[in-house]
Structure formats: C-alpha cells, structure tokens
Design a protein around this motif. Structure first.
Motif: not given
Length: 156
Positions: A94-97, A102-103, A117-121, A136-143
C-alpha cells in the motif's frame, strides 16, 4: 696515481648513492611479473610523506578518504510524506499520503531488473504475492511535485 685515486673515488661514490623510494604500510599487496613486465600494488598508508605545495597535495601516493560533497541542483532533503507499507510483506503493498491520491511506482529487484512500473492509487493494494522472496527497491514519485523516494521492501 692521482688519476687512479680519483677514478676509484668516483666509482666507489656511485655505489653509495642515496635513493628515496616510497614505502607503504599495508594490509594487502602483491607483485605480478612476466617476461616483459613487473607490476606491484598495495593498499595502505604511505610511510614516506606525501608531497604538498602551498597547501595542495600533489599527485603521488595514496589518497585518504576526503570529505567531498557532490554538487547538485536537486534538493537532497526531500520532505515527502509518502508511506509504503506493510514491510515486510507477503501479499499486498500500500501507498499513502495525507493529500495526494495518485503515484508513479517502480519496483526493481536487487539485481537491477525492473519488476513493475505503473501508477498506484492511495490505499489501493498492489498485489506482490507472485514476486519471489527477497529485497526490492520501490521508487514512488508524486504526480504534482515529481519528488521521488526509494524504499527497501522485503518480500516474505
């Protein structure tokens, strides 16, 4: 007779000439030779002092660790409030902010192979159950701000 004495003095002085060689106190080293070449290497600290000129170190000897900072136009102090959980995980990620929904996500294994690779909500799980166990290395970028953070995730 004077010529012979002078010649002996000249020849004998060449046998006692001073030489300066760099000596190293090291923990490892080796000499490799073949018919044409001899290469010696070592790791450690030089016993013979390094040459300096006007406070600048000249290019001989071993360079100890230096306090060097890379110059960059990027802000290295990212204050990104993105959370990636649970860690370790076996099923979902899960990803939260607090504000963003959207990330962009990129997942790479420890060999550098891109897994996803892709978009996660926000708060919608990403299924990782088919991934093999490992790190694993997980890179999250804010839109919006395009700021990135990379997280280390353990898959059980």
């Amino acid at each position: 007779m004077k010529f012979f004495t002078f010649l002996m003095l000249l020849v004998s002085s060449s046998f006692f000439a001073q030489t300066i060689s760099k000596q190293v106190i090291g923990t490892a080293g080796k000499t490799q030779t073949n018919s044409n070449l001899k290469v010696s290497w070592t790791t450690g600290e030089p016993v013979v002092g390094l040459m300096t000129a006007g406070g600048n170190q000249l290019g001989n000897g071993y360079y100890p660790a230096m306090d060097i900072q890379a110059l960059s136009i990027d802000d290295v102090a990212l204050n990104v409030e993105i959370k990636v959980y649970p860690n370790p995980t076996s099923q979902s990620l899960y990803v939260s902010h607090p504000d963003l929904t959207s990330f962009q996500i990129q997942i790479v294994d420890m060999n550098g192979k891109q897994i996803h690779t892709g978009t996660i909500q926000k708060e919608i799980p990403l299924d990782v159950s088919s991934y093999t166990q490992g790190i694993y290395l997980v890179t999250i970028e804010d839109a919006i701000n395009h700021k990135k953070n990379t997280y280390k995730i353990i898959k059980k």
